[in-house]
Design a protein around this motif. Structure first.
Motif, PDB file in Angstrom:
ATOM      1  N   UNK A 329       1.071  -1.229   0.380  1.00  0.00           N
ATOM      2  CA  UNK A 329      -0.086  -0.293   0.080  1.00  0.00           C
ATOM      3  C   UNK A 329       1.056   1.125  -0.196  1.00  0.00           C
ATOM      4  N   UNK A 330      -0.026   2.437  -0.520  1.00  0.00           N
ATOM      5  CA  UNK A 330       1.285   4.117  -0.821  1.00  0.00           C
ATOM      6  C   UNK A 330      -0.072   5.050  -0.088  1.00  0.00           C
ATOM      7  N   UNK A 331       0.728   5.748   1.346  1.00  0.00           N
ATOM      8  CA  UNK A 331       0.519   6.501   1.721  1.00  0.00           C
ATOM      9  C   UNK A 331       0.380   7.544   1.251  1.00  0.00           C
ATOM     10  N   UNK A 332      -0.473   8.707   1.064  1.00  0.00           N
ATOM     11  CA  UNK A 332      -0.408  10.083   0.583  1.00  0.00           C
ATOM     12  C   UNK A 332      -0.965  10.352   1.467  1.00  0.00           C
ATOM     13  N   UNK A 333      -0.111  11.240   1.974  1.00  0.00           N
ATOM     14  CA  UNK A 333      -1.531  12.635   3.290  1.00  0.00           C
ATOM     15  C   UNK A 333      -0.987  14.104   2.338  1.00  0.00           C
ATOM     16  N   UNK A 334      -1.788  14.994   1.859  1.00  0.00           N
ATOM     17  CA  UNK A 334      -1.617  16.277   2.115  1.00  0.00           C
ATOM     18  C   UNK A 334      -2.295  17.411   2.687  1.00  0.00           C
ATOM     19  N   UNK A 335      -1.843  17.626   3.124  1.00  0.00           N
ATOM     20  CA  UNK A 335      -1.767  18.693   4.532  1.00  0.00           C
ATOM     21  C   UNK A 335      -1.512  20.278   4.269  1.00  0.00           C
ATOM     22  N   UNK A 336      -2.705  21.004   5.106  1.00  0.00           N
ATOM     23  CA  UNK A 336      -1.989  22.753   4.920  1.00  0.00           C
ATOM     24  C   UNK A 336      -1.794  22.678   6.243  1.00  0.00           C
ATOM     25  N   UNK A 337      -0.766  24.051   6.788  1.00  0.00           N
ATOM     26  CA  UNK A 337      -1.182  24.419   8.485  1.00  0.00           C
ATOM     27  C   UNK A 337      -2.272  25.667   8.417  1.00  0.00           C
ATOM     28  N   UNK A 338      -3.125  25.124   7.221  1.00  0.00           N
ATOM     29  CA  UNK A 338      -4.054  26.715   7.732  1.00  0.00           C
ATOM     30  C   UNK A 338      -5.315  26.345   8.887  1.00  0.00           C
ATOM     31  N   UNK A 339      -6.757  27.245   8.412  1.00  0.00           N
ATOM     32  CA  UNK A 339      -7.467  27.017   9.194  1.00  0.00           C
ATOM     33  C   UNK A 339      -8.409  26.368   9.830  1.00  0.00           C
ATOM     34  N   UNK A 340      -8.622  25.069   9.227  1.00  0.00           N
ATOM     35  CA  UNK A 340      -8.306  23.727   9.562  1.00  0.00           C
ATOM     36  C   UNK A 340     -10.333  24.086   9.701  1.00  0.00           C
ATOM     37  N   UNK A 341     -11.194  22.873   9.542  1.00  0.00           N
ATOM     38  CA  UNK A 341     -12.432  22.584   9.456  1.00  0.00           C
ATOM     39  C   UNK A 341     -13.151  23.986  10.780  1.00  0.00           C
ATOM     40  N   UNK A 346     -16.048  19.877  12.434  1.00  0.00           N
ATOM     41  CA  UNK A 346     -15.937  18.389  13.602  1.00  0.00           C
ATOM     42  C   UNK A 346     -16.805  17.330  14.337  1.00  0.00           C
ATOM     43  N   UNK A 347     -18.294  17.905  14.579  1.00  0.00           N
ATOM     44  CA  UNK A 347     -19.024  17.042  15.665  1.00  0.00           C
ATOM     45  C   UNK A 347     -20.000  16.230  15.074  1.00  0.00           C
ATOM     46  N   UNK A 348     -20.551  16.964  13.820  1.00  0.00           N
ATOM     47  CA  UNK A 348     -20.570  16.137  13.034  1.00  0.00           C
ATOM     48  C   UNK A 348     -20.310  14.481  12.526  1.00  0.00           C
ATOM     49  N   UNK A 398      -8.692  17.335  11.130  1.00  0.00           N
ATOM     50  CA  UNK A 398      -8.712  18.323  10.607  1.00  0.00           C
ATOM     51  C   UNK A 398      -8.819  18.931  12.398  1.00  0.00           C
ATOM     52  N   UNK A 399      -7.871  19.694  12.725  1.00  0.00           N
ATOM     53  CA  UNK A 399      -8.168  20.725  13.796  1.00  0.00           C
ATOM     54  C   UNK A 399      -8.612  21.690  13.565  1.00  0.00           C
ATOM     55  N   UNK A 400      -9.203  22.949  13.898  1.00  0.00           N
ATOM     56  CA  UNK A 400      -9.618  23.875  14.244  1.00  0.00           C
ATOM     57  C   UNK A 400      -8.450  25.218  14.255  1.00  0.00           C
ATOM     58  N   UNK A 401      -8.130  25.963  12.900  1.00  0.00           N
ATOM     59  CA  UNK A 401      -7.021  26.555  13.604  1.00  0.00           C
ATOM     60  C   UNK A 401      -5.846  26.005  13.344  1.00  0.00           C
ATOM     61  N   UNK A 402      -5.074  24.899  13.715  1.00  0.00           N
ATOM     62  CA  UNK A 402      -3.916  23.925  13.502  1.00  0.00           C
ATOM     63  C   UNK A 402      -3.983  23.850  12.106  1.00  0.00           C
ATOM     64  N   UNK A 403      -4.601  23.136  11.395  1.00  0.00           N
ATOM     65  CA  UNK A 403      -4.855  22.948   9.862  1.00  0.00           C
ATOM     66  C   UNK A 403      -5.359  21.595   9.678  1.00  0.00           C
ATOM     67  N   UNK A 404      -4.944  20.644   8.204  1.00  0.00           N
ATOM     68  CA  UNK A 404      -5.585  20.085   8.042  1.00  0.00           C
ATOM     69  C   UNK A 404      -5.192  18.626   7.077  1.00  0.00           C
ATOM     70  N   UNK A 405      -5.365  16.978   7.355  1.00  0.00           N
ATOM     71  CA  UNK A 405      -4.515  16.129   6.897  1.00  0.00           C
ATOM     72  C   UNK A 405      -6.311  15.171   5.910  1.00  0.00           C
ATOM     73  N   UNK A 406      -5.279  15.557   4.322  1.00  0.00           N
ATOM     74  CA  UNK A 406      -6.129  14.248   4.063  1.00  0.00           C
ATOM     75  C   UNK A 406      -5.489  13.119   3.459  1.00  0.00           C
ATOM     76  N   UNK A 407      -5.531  12.172   3.292  1.00  0.00           N
ATOM     77  CA  UNK A 407      -4.871  10.463   3.651  1.00  0.00           C
ATOM     78  C   UNK A 407      -5.083   9.393   2.763  1.00  0.00           C
ATOM     79  N   UNK A 408      -4.529   9.699   1.403  1.00  0.00           N
ATOM     80  CA  UNK A 408      -4.899   8.743   0.708  1.00  0.00           C
ATOM     81  C   UNK A 408      -4.462   7.344   0.996  1.00  0.00           C
TER      82      UNK A 408
END
Lengths: 681, 136
Positions: A329-341, A346-348, A398-408
């Motif tokens: 398997x290959x894991x590819x994470x796309x992340x940013x250090x932006x505002x997050x969700x 997040x609670x939903x 994702x963490x509000x204010x910290x960033x988001x990471x999507x892992x494929x």
């Protein structure tokens, strides 16, 4: 131009396009201050090469642009300086050059003028380069990103030439040859056929019985050697079709830069693990998905510089692609250090619908009450569908204010995969082994709101009958059923089936364009006996419990086990499939002696269906041996023979057979009626 | 375009496939059902190492058949390959002009041939119908 051989023109374009990719990479490194003189040198060389070959194939305009670029860089080189602020006009010149290389005319006037103007300004300002970098960044303008281009395939398993900067080293050019992707695909097809052919031969020798000398050690030895050779061959071809992730990420730096400029933010892309290898087929499917995630990171993730500074972050956002290989398997994470969700979203998310699904849902819903959230979600369902069609899964954190990471997470290749073969309703299915956590026997279930679940190490896992998920309409499950714990995108499901067959490496083929709309399958595998196993899509399976009927686990008695004895493989398997489709459990044996040891080992055999003429121990002898054992005196035995000979029938009845069927008049219903009648006694 | 046709029978009726569209005729073989596929799909089978879709011509034409089909005609159109399941393959013949009117949209027309009404199958339409018919 018309006199140029199209094949030569094609080679020129491919080569120039690779050079342009590297130039863009160097220019961006230059602009970001990550690179200095060595980038200027390499840019100069690339421009010089393009100029030379463009002249030879008669693309005058391309040669002129390349010449202008070369001039600007030559001046910088001679003055021993790094023209950071020329990166932008040079980038636009490479865009024009790309068009000119493709054969467009009249694309050079503006960029050449801009380039000359910028150079003049640069020369007159006489500002040292490093002060420029420290000062206000030059005004950048978004320019259209170059059209995505199919990555060329290099036979060495590496790109024909590695990028001049970055983690990969430059390889000597002569070690690679170009081959069209089609030719390599054809080679892989043929090798896959050879694997199947080998399995068929093995299968024939193992099951063919008389006259084929399957006991001969030399044949076994040769078969073993053949298997190794074929495996090596398969590996070698798959390696050929393998490209590093950088084949698709190379143009992405540029895309992120342009998008960032357009959105008024400052952001740079960082790529880690660019040399992670992937099957070309997977890369092709992956490119769109990653680009979409990057676009989201720029448009909805990274904040404008002033907002970032107020939050105590560096003014420039960091967007990263990180790739790691874990086995197949290959894991590819796309992340940013932006505002997050936002926190409320997040609670939903729950275990059954992850954050990614919640956002994707918001993207397709027409309600625009939260436009930013909807914007983020747009197209995520397509990303998910794409990754799942490649046998992979998607997860978002994702963490509000910290960033988001999507892992494929996707398999290295779909052409060859290890699957667990299982059986339901007499039919074989495969599940990619990478998605199977374990196999359990379901002895107890718990239910809530009519939905069944099993308890496993203090956690409840929803339970579904495979037949219900895919709509196969198979008979009720055997009790107690086996279940595989399948995981995908963080969801788990216990999938119940009749029998776990074995683990096998299979060559997967697409079900074809006509069945593209039927969900649930990654493809089909041809097995050693020529039969087909449908390969189930783990993502489809794990999404089942939300929308489908609860597991149909009726408390029915265990179906009887039937032992089928015949020296012919086809006959055995035909009878097996008829009986299994009717809900019986089936064991098989090749002759009388094997049948006897089966009956000894499996006391729950409730009926025997046997051929009369068999090598070693024939049916009559088998009958006699079974009857001689007092505890088996009442075991129902059905004799099947090729001819309807009165002599056979008489002998059978004398020895105590319970029923007698003739092969030439063989029909499903007669067999099922006889078995049902005898078992009901 | 040739007037040669492969003549087949489906549930006692006569149909013809343009010979250019047919690449091979084979035994029905072992067909693995594909749960969730449209009703016209009997399943997939292995033919020379390729996975091919098997379509039931009886279902396409809305007629009932007894038992399993015996043969498949392998057809190809615009590089899409599939098997059409039939009861028997009668032979290859030149058909008279398709002068008779037909109701089915999957037929190009019909011809009277030796006292039988023969439907001329529109192979591309039959193939495209798979994607249009809903699942079970």
């Amino acid at each position: 131009v018309s006199e140029i051989d199209p094949a030569i023109l094609e080679v020129f374009r491919e080569e120039a396009s690779e050079r342009l990719d590297r130039m863009v990479e160097d220019l961006i490194a230059l602009e970001e201050g990550r690179s200095g003189k060595e980038a200027v040198d390499s840019l100069f060389r690339e421009a010089h090469s393009i100029k030379g070959s463009a002249g030879m194939v008669g693309l005058e305009e391309a040669a002129a642009i390349a010449h202008a670029i070369e001039d600007v860089l030559g001046t910088a080189r001679a003055a021993d300086e790094v023209p950071t602020q020329l990166a932008d006009p040079l980038l636009r010149a490479t865009d024009a050059l790309r068009l000119a290389v493709a054969g467009k005319v009249g694309v050079s006037a503006d960029v050449l003028a801009a380039l000359t103007a910028a150079e003049r300004q640069h020369a007159s300002s006489e500002t040292p380069a490093d002060e420029d970098r420290a000062g206000a960044p030059p005004a950048k303008e978004p320019v259209s990103a170059p059209a995505a281009k199919e990555p060329p395939v290099a036979v060495s398993g590496e790109p024909a030439e590695a990028p001049p900067s970055g983690e990969a080293k430059r390889l000597p050019e002569r070690r690679s040859i170009r081959a069209s992707a089609d030719k390599i695909d054809r080679l892989l097809d043929t090798v896959s056929e050879t694997v199947l052919h080998h399995r068929r031969v093995e299968h024939l020798l193992a099951n063919g019985g008389r006259g084929l000398g399957h006991d001969d050690e030399r044949i076994d030895e040769e078969l073993g050697r053949g298997e190794l050779l074929v495996e090596d061959l398969q590996d070698a071809v798959l390696q050929m079709r393998t490209l590093p992730l950088s084949a698709i990420t190379r143009p992405m730096r540029r895309a992120v830069r342009d998008l960032a400029v357009a959105h008024g933010i400052d952001a740079a892309l960082e790529v880690n693990g660019a040399d992670t290898p992937l099957d070309r087929m997977m890369l092709d499917g992956l490119s769109d998905a990653i680009t979409h995630l990057l676009r989201n990171a720029v448009a909805h993730g990274v904040e404008p510089p002033d907002e970032r500074e107020r939050a105590g972050k560096a003014p420039a956002g960091r967007i990263a692609i990180r790739a790691v290989q874990h086995g197949s398997m290959v894991e590819i994470a796309v992340s940013d250090d932006g505002r997050g969700v936002p926190r409320e979203l997040l609670h939903e998310s729950t275990e059954s619908a992850g954050l990614f699904e919640v956002l994707a849902q918001a993207g397709v819903s027409t309600a625009k009450e939260v436009s930013d959230v909807a914007g983020r979600g747009v197209g995520l369902d397509a990303v998910k569908a794409r990754i799942e069609s490649l046998g992979g899964d998607v997860e978002m954190r994702s963490e509000a204010g910290v960033g988001t990471t999507v892992t494929l997470r996707i398999p290295f290749t779909l052409a060859l995969m290890r699957v667990l073969l299982l059986q339901r309703g007499g039919q074989l299915f495969g599940v990619p082994l990478t998605s199977v956590e374990e196999v359990v026997t379901v002895t107890e279930t718990v239910t809530l709101a009519g939905r069944a679940a099993i308890e496993l190490r203090n956690r409840s896992i929803p339970l579904c009958d495979l037949s219900d998920i895919i709509g196969a309409g198979a008979p009720a499950l055997w009790q107690p059923p086996k279940a595989l714990i399948v995981t995908s995108s963080g969801r788990r499901l216990a999938v119940a089936c009749d029998r776990i067959v074995e683990e096998q490496e299979v060559v997967t083929k697409s079900l074809g364009i006509l069945l593209a709309g039927v969900p649930g399958y990654l493809g089909a595998a041809i097995l050693g006996d020529g039969g087909i196993a449908l390969i189930l899509d783990p993502a489809f399976l794990t999404q089942a419990p939300r929308s489908r009927a609860p597991a149909r686990l009726r408390a029915e008695p265990v179906p009887s086990k039937v032992l089928v004895v015949d020296d012919q493989f086809t006959v055995r398997e035909l009878q097996r499939s008829i009986l299994e489709a009717a809900g019986y459990r089936v064991e098989t044996a090749r002759d009388g002696s094997e049948a006897l040891s089966r009956i000894g080992a499996e006391p729950d055999v409730g009926l025997v269906v046997t051929d009369i003429e068999m090598p070693e121990m024939d049916g009559i002898e088998l009958l006699r041996s079974i009857r001689s054992e007092p505890k088996n005196a009442a075991l129902p035995i059905v004799m099947v023979t090729a001819r309807g000979s009165e002599e056979d029938r008489r002998r059978g009845v004398e020895e105590g057979a319970d029923a007698y069927l003739i092969k030439s008049e063989f029909n499903q219903q007669a067999l099922l009626d006889t078995v049902e009648r005898l078992l009901a006694r | 375009v040739s007037d040669l046709h492969v003549l087949v029978t489906v549930a006692g009726e006569h149909y013809a496939l343009p010979v250019d569209a047919v690449s091979e005729v084979a035994e029905y073989g072992t067909v693995a059902p594909v749960p969730g596929a449209p009703a016209t799909v009997l399943g997939v089978r292995n033919l020379h190492g390729n996975v091919l879709l098997v379509l039931d011509l009886a279902t396409v034409f809305g007629i009932d058949r007894e038992g399993l089909p015996q043969r498949v005609a392998v057809v190809e159109h615009e590089s899409v390959k599939a098997c059409l399941a039939v009861d028997s393959v009668v032979g290859v013949e030149v058909l008279p002009e398709a002068a008779e009117e037909v109701e089915s949209r999957y037929l190009r027309g019909a011809a009277l041939n030796g006292g039988a009404l023969v439907g001329i199958v529109d192979v591309p339409l039959v193939l495209s119908a798979v994607r249009e018919t809903p699942g079970p």
